[in-house]
Design an enzyme around this catalytic site. Structure first.
Site, PDB file in Angstrom:
ATOM      1  N   HIS A 226      -1.759  -6.555  -6.311  1.00 38.31           N
ATOM      2  CA  HIS A 226      -0.482  -6.802  -7.157  1.00 38.31           C
ATOM      3  C   HIS A 226      -0.691  -7.345  -8.438  1.00 38.31           C
ATOM      4  O   HIS A 226      -1.228  -8.261  -8.818  1.00 38.31           O
ATOM      5  CB  HIS A 226       0.389  -7.604  -6.401  1.00 38.31           C
ATOM      6  CG  HIS A 226       1.841  -7.822  -7.118  1.00 38.31           C
ATOM      7  ND1 HIS A 226       2.982  -6.973  -6.816  1.00 38.31           N
ATOM      8  CD2 HIS A 226       2.166  -8.608  -7.985  1.00 38.31           C
ATOM      9  CE1 HIS A 226       3.884  -7.229  -7.640  1.00 38.31           C
ATOM     10  NE2 HIS A 226       3.563  -8.370  -8.381  1.00 38.31           N
ATOM     11  N   CYS A 227      -0.447  -6.565  -9.585  1.00 35.99           N
ATOM     12  CA  CYS A 227      -0.421  -6.956 -10.968  1.00 35.99           C
ATOM     13  C   CYS A 227       0.554  -7.398 -11.488  1.00 35.99           C
ATOM     14  O   CYS A 227       1.686  -6.597 -11.914  1.00 35.99           O
ATOM     15  CB  CYS A 227      -1.150  -5.856 -11.750  1.00 35.99           C
ATOM     16  SG  CYS A 227      -1.684  -6.475 -13.519  1.00 35.99           S
ATOM     17  N   PRO A 228       0.854  -8.742 -11.800  1.00 34.47           N
ATOM     18  CA  PRO A 228       1.913  -9.381 -12.527  1.00 34.47           C
ATOM     19  C   PRO A 228       2.183  -8.829 -14.014  1.00 34.47           C
ATOM     20  O   PRO A 228       3.428  -8.849 -14.467  1.00 34.47           O
ATOM     21  CB  PRO A 228       1.780 -10.893 -12.502  1.00 34.47           C
ATOM     22  CG  PRO A 228       0.322 -11.026 -12.490  1.00 34.47           C
ATOM     23  CD  PRO A 228      -0.178  -9.972 -11.571  1.00 34.47           C
TER      24      PRO A 228
END
Length: 296
Positions: A155-157
């Site tokens: 998951h890439c913010p």
């Protein structure tokens, strides 16, 4: 970000995306209205035209790849597939209950016979305790997105989204073109800024010099950071691994022993479209079924 059920989550996680877009905007303004303008004023119109074309091509590819990564659903578990697995599991349990032991039969032998007669994926599908639904191989539950993602990488913010089966290509292209754009900006602005530090060759105001300094620091820092990150993900793609699998799986059961076949599972079979931030039909992989080469 756009696929989370809670609106408060979507608003909160839009902040990093807006910061990235603001950085894009700042670099665009500083390059065109400082560097290009300076070249034109010095009479280097041909150099300015060439630099302007190269920059806009890289900038457009980077921003398109980024937006595709942000807005594309990374790939959730299909409801039809999950329901099919539930039905198969239920049917298998009913059949096993109907099998009565005859005199002289051993329960272990009967259980083993039933398990061997049913394919492994159907007999024991992976189950997500949070979604309370079956999930395919290489799918993982993302606590940020609150659902399972097919072939989840991480998951890439900074994109406000998961990087999974459907948008992994756009994530890789964003890293590539953002790296090239930042490197190009650094190469162009760096010599001009260094020359501007010499009192004999100074021809810009302090404000312009400050803008060039900030732009140079940002572009150089981002380029250095993205280089290592991109190199790591190129290794993962060519070896058919994900970031999660790199941390939890020692032996790689999914590699096809061919780097091209591994890349095709993410970028598609048409190599001419690999470097374009467009969605393509991937016939080599559906994100659900994978060949375990360790069992072959």
């Amino acid at each position: 970000m756009f696929f989370h059920p809670k609106r408060s989550y979507r608003v909160l996680h839009a902040v990093p995306v807006l910061l990235v877009l603001a950085m894009f905007f700042m670099e665009y303004i500083s390059f065109n209205f400082v560097y290009i303008k300076t070249l034109v004023e010095e009479g280097s119109k041909l150099t300015a035209a060439f630099a302007c074309i190269v920059f806009h091509v890289l900038f457009l590819l980077a921003i398109c790849s980024y937006w595709q990564c942000v807005r594309t659903d990374p790939g959730g578990v299909p409801v039809s597939w999950a329901e099919q697995q539930v039905n198969r599991t239920t049917k298998g349990e009913e059949e096993s209950e109907e099998h009565l032991l005859l005199p002289g039969e051993n329960r272990y032998e009967v259980t083993l016979e039933i398990e061997q007669s049913v394919p492994a994926p159907r007999a024991n599908p992976r189950f997500c305790k949070k979604c309370r639904y079956p999930k395919p191989e290489r799918a993982h539950h993302c606590s940020s997105c609150d659902r399972c993602i097919l072939r989840m990488d991480h998951h890439c913010p900074w994109v406000g989204n998961c990087v999974g089966f459907s948008n992994h290509k756009f994530f890789l292209l964003f890293l590539l073109y953002a790296l090239l754009a930042c490197a190009f900006i650094s190469v162009c602005i760096g010599p001009l800024f260094l020359a501007d530090l010499n009192p004999k060759t100074t021809h810009t105001s302090a404000a312009v010099g400050a803008v060039m300094l900030v732009s140079l620091v940002i572009s150089l820092s981002v380029a250095i950071a993205l280089f290592g990150f991109l190199w790591f993900h190129i290794y993962l793609i060519t070896s058919n691994r994900t970031t999660i699998e790199m941390q939890s799986v020692r032996r790689n059961p999914y590699t096809t022993k061919s780097w091209r076949k591994n890349v095709e599972q993410v970028f598609g079979e048409n190599a001419w479209l690999w470097l374009l931030p467009i969605q393509v039909v991937n016939n080599s992989c559906d994100g659900i079924h994978f060949t375990n080469t360790l069992l072959m």
